[in-house]
Design a protein around this motif. Sequence first.
Motif, short mmCIF file in Angstrom:
data_model
loop_
_atom_site.label_atom_id
_atom_site.label_comp_id
_atom_site.label_asym_id
_atom_site.label_seq_id
_atom_site.Cartn_x
_atom_site.Cartn_y
_atom_site.Cartn_z
N ARG A 1 -14.88 32.86 -38.20
CA ARG A 1 -16.10 32.75 -37.40
C ARG A 1 -15.85 32.63 -35.90
O ARG A 1 -16.71 32.97 -35.10
CB ARG A 1 -16.95 31.57 -37.90
N PHE A 2 -14.69 32.10 -35.51
CA PHE A 2 -14.36 32.10 -34.09
C PHE A 2 -14.08 33.54 -33.64
O PHE A 2 -13.36 34.27 -34.30
CB PHE A 2 -13.12 31.25 -33.82
N HIS A 3 -14.65 33.92 -32.50
CA HIS A 3 -14.40 35.25 -31.97
C HIS A 3 -12.95 35.36 -31.52
O HIS A 3 -12.32 34.38 -31.12
CB HIS A 3 -15.34 35.51 -30.79
N SER A 4 -12.43 36.56 -31.58
CA SER A 4 -11.03 36.77 -31.20
C SER A 4 -10.76 36.34 -29.76
O SER A 4 -9.67 35.85 -29.44
CB SER A 4 -10.65 38.24 -31.39
N ARG A 5 -11.75 36.50 -28.88
CA ARG A 5 -11.53 36.09 -27.48
C ARG A 5 -11.37 34.58 -27.37
O ARG A 5 -10.61 34.08 -26.52
CB ARG A 5 -12.68 36.57 -26.59
N VAL A 6 -12.07 33.83 -28.23
CA VAL A 6 -11.95 32.37 -28.23
C VAL A 6 -10.56 31.97 -28.72
O VAL A 6 -9.90 31.11 -28.13
CB VAL A 6 -13.05 31.73 -29.10
N ARG A 7 -10.12 32.58 -29.81
CA ARG A 7 -8.78 32.26 -30.31
C ARG A 7 -7.72 32.61 -29.26
O ARG A 7 -6.75 31.85 -29.07
CB ARG A 7 -8.51 33.01 -31.61
N ARG A 8 -7.93 33.70 -28.56
CA ARG A 8 -6.98 34.11 -27.51
C ARG A 8 -6.98 33.09 -26.36
O ARG A 8 -5.92 32.71 -25.85
CB ARG A 8 -7.36 35.50 -26.99
N ASP A 9 -8.17 32.64 -25.96
CA ASP A 9 -8.25 31.66 -24.87
C ASP A 9 -7.60 30.34 -25.27
O ASP A 9 -6.91 29.70 -24.46
CB ASP A 9 -9.71 31.42 -24.49
N VAL A 10 -7.81 29.91 -26.52
CA VAL A 10 -7.21 28.66 -26.98
C VAL A 10 -5.70 28.76 -26.98
O VAL A 10 -4.99 27.83 -26.53
CB VAL A 10 -7.74 28.30 -28.38
N ARG A 11 -5.17 29.86 -27.46
CA ARG A 11 -3.70 30.04 -27.47
C ARG A 11 -3.15 30.04 -26.05
O ARG A 11 -2.05 29.52 -25.79
CB ARG A 11 -3.35 31.33 -28.20
N ARG A 12 -3.91 30.62 -25.13
CA ARG A 12 -3.47 30.63 -23.73
C ARG A 12 -3.39 29.22 -23.18
O ARG A 12 -2.44 28.86 -22.47
CB ARG A 12 -4.43 31.47 -22.89
N ALA A 13 -4.39 28.39 -23.51
CA ALA A 13 -4.38 27.00 -23.05
C ALA A 13 -3.21 26.24 -23.66
O ALA A 13 -2.55 25.42 -22.99
CB ALA A 13 -5.69 26.32 -23.42
N GLU A 14 -2.92 26.49 -24.93
CA GLU A 14 -1.81 25.80 -25.58
C GLU A 14 -0.48 26.21 -24.97
O GLU A 14 0.41 25.36 -24.77
CB GLU A 14 -1.84 26.10 -27.08
N LYS A 15 -0.34 27.47 -24.63
CA LYS A 15 0.91 27.94 -24.01
C LYS A 15 1.07 27.38 -22.60
O LYS A 15 2.20 27.20 -22.11
CB LYS A 15 0.93 29.46 -23.98
N ALA A 16 -0.06 27.10 -21.94
CA ALA A 16 -0.01 26.55 -20.59
C ALA A 16 0.24 25.04 -20.60
O ALA A 16 0.31 24.41 -19.54
CB ALA A 16 -1.33 26.84 -19.86
N HIS A 17 0.37 24.47 -21.79
CA HIS A 17 0.65 23.05 -21.97
C HIS A 17 -0.44 22.18 -21.31
O HIS A 17 -0.14 21.20 -20.61
CB HIS A 17 2.03 22.70 -21.41
N VAL A 18 -1.69 22.57 -21.56
CA VAL A 18 -2.81 21.74 -21.12
C VAL A 18 -2.80 20.44 -21.92
O VAL A 18 -2.73 20.46 -23.14
CB VAL A 18 -4.15 22.49 -21.31
N ASP A 19 -2.85 19.32 -21.22
CA ASP A 19 -2.88 18.01 -21.88
C ASP A 19 -4.33 17.62 -22.15
O ASP A 19 -5.19 17.77 -21.27
CB ASP A 19 -2.22 16.95 -21.01
N VAL A 20 -4.60 17.10 -23.33
CA VAL A 20 -5.95 16.70 -23.71
C VAL A 20 -5.92 15.28 -24.24
O VAL A 20 -5.05 14.90 -25.02
CB VAL A 20 -6.53 17.64 -24.79
N GLU A 21 -6.89 14.49 -23.78
CA GLU A 21 -7.08 13.16 -24.36
C GLU A 21 -8.55 12.94 -24.64
O GLU A 21 -9.42 13.53 -24.01
CB GLU A 21 -6.52 12.06 -23.44
N VAL A 22 -8.81 12.09 -25.61
CA VAL A 22 -10.18 11.77 -25.99
C VAL A 22 -10.34 10.25 -25.93
O VAL A 22 -9.48 9.50 -26.39
CB VAL A 22 -10.52 12.32 -27.39
N ASP A 23 -11.43 9.82 -25.34
CA ASP A 23 -11.68 8.40 -25.13
C ASP A 23 -12.99 8.01 -25.77
O ASP A 23 -13.99 8.73 -25.65
CB ASP A 23 -11.73 8.11 -23.62
N ARG A 24 -13.01 6.87 -26.46
CA ARG A 24 -14.23 6.37 -27.11
C ARG A 24 -14.58 4.96 -26.62
O ARG A 24 -15.29 4.23 -27.29
CB ARG A 24 -14.04 6.37 -28.64
N THR A 25 -14.08 4.61 -25.44
CA THR A 25 -14.32 3.28 -24.89
C THR A 25 -15.08 3.34 -23.56
O THR A 25 -15.46 2.29 -23.04
CB THR A 25 -12.99 2.56 -24.64
N GLY A 26 -15.27 4.52 -23.00
CA GLY A 26 -15.89 4.65 -21.68
C GLY A 26 -14.89 4.72 -20.55
O GLY A 26 -15.26 4.89 -19.39
#
Length: 361
Positions: free
Chosen positions: A168-193
């Motif tokens: 269901r994900f479009h190929s362009r979305v999968r391509r963009d996600v892989r590009r972000a992963e290769k660029a070593h984008v750091d992600v964090e999620v916060d649930r405390t504010g």
Amino acid sequence: MNTPAELLIDTAAGPAHVTTPAPRGTWWDLAARDPDTSVTQTPTWLDCLCETGPYRDASRLYVFPDGGRIVLPLVNRGRRPRQLDAEESWPAGWGIGGPLTPGDVTPEQARALFDDLAHRPALRVGVRFRPQGAELWQRAAPATFRLEPHMTQAVDLDGGFGTLWQDRFHSRVRRDVRRAEKAHVDVEVDRTGRLVPVFQELYEQSIERWAAQQHEPLALARWRRRREFPTGRLAAVAARFGASCAVWVAWNAGEPAASIVVLRHGPHAKFWRAAMNRDVAHPVRATPLLYRLAIEEACEQGCRIFDLGESAPGSSLEHFKAGFGAESRPSPRYWRERLPVSTVERVLRTAVKRAIRFQDA
């Protein structure tokens, strides 16, 4: 909190007991029993609205002779004379409100709710309905209520993330996600504010970008956006929702690139807000990566729906969301006014837009 008032009204479904504001225990009970209850139909959402805006609880509980119960989330401004007030579910910018019920609503009960609202003394009454059951309410709406079409996009999470990613994900979305992963984008999620200030910083940068795109004076853009989304609103939402409010932030080389806010109630996850520094986020496709991770987490948490909110039909935003498998569904708003206030407001907005050569994004 307002002192509850109880009254008995005659309706097409028989005599109905109405309690306003709706008792919180009953509201939460119906929210737990109604599988389609969204984040924005909960008492917590109403409390956030009242804490950060000039509103007060005007919710209504309807109890019918057959035992059927309906809670209608509703607010008014309270400080205005009743004949100049607005009662809405919800005000602009607060998403879908509308009635919730643990069972099927009969056509007579639907008409009873509209009839009750039609007799409210407020200058304006408006209700934004969720997609589920919208056809029933459309059939019940009297001619005195105007239809304002809206579309909301949501991802059906049935089948799990693996199915979504592959089918269901479009190929362009999968391509963009892989590009972000290769660029070593750091992600964090916060649930405390803790990451709320980071989102606010990115949101201020987004206002500047939106103003340039729309040919809008920056001072006007800041006034308008801050009026719609005041500083402090996200902090209030994060504090009240606690772990059910997730602030996702993507970092590129240590610099905040993009952020999204996702809320959750039961099996429903809702994307609420997004902001980014385009110069930092776009080259590494940070935003698609955040959406991908948030949707994957919703699947892992057992959610059935990931609500991506409203988009204008045919817009680039609708196209972007469709890339994640989101489908558009009607979530209409019905409203009535005793005086043509909205028409005057619309004429004034149009005149200002023409004067500044405003361009809708």
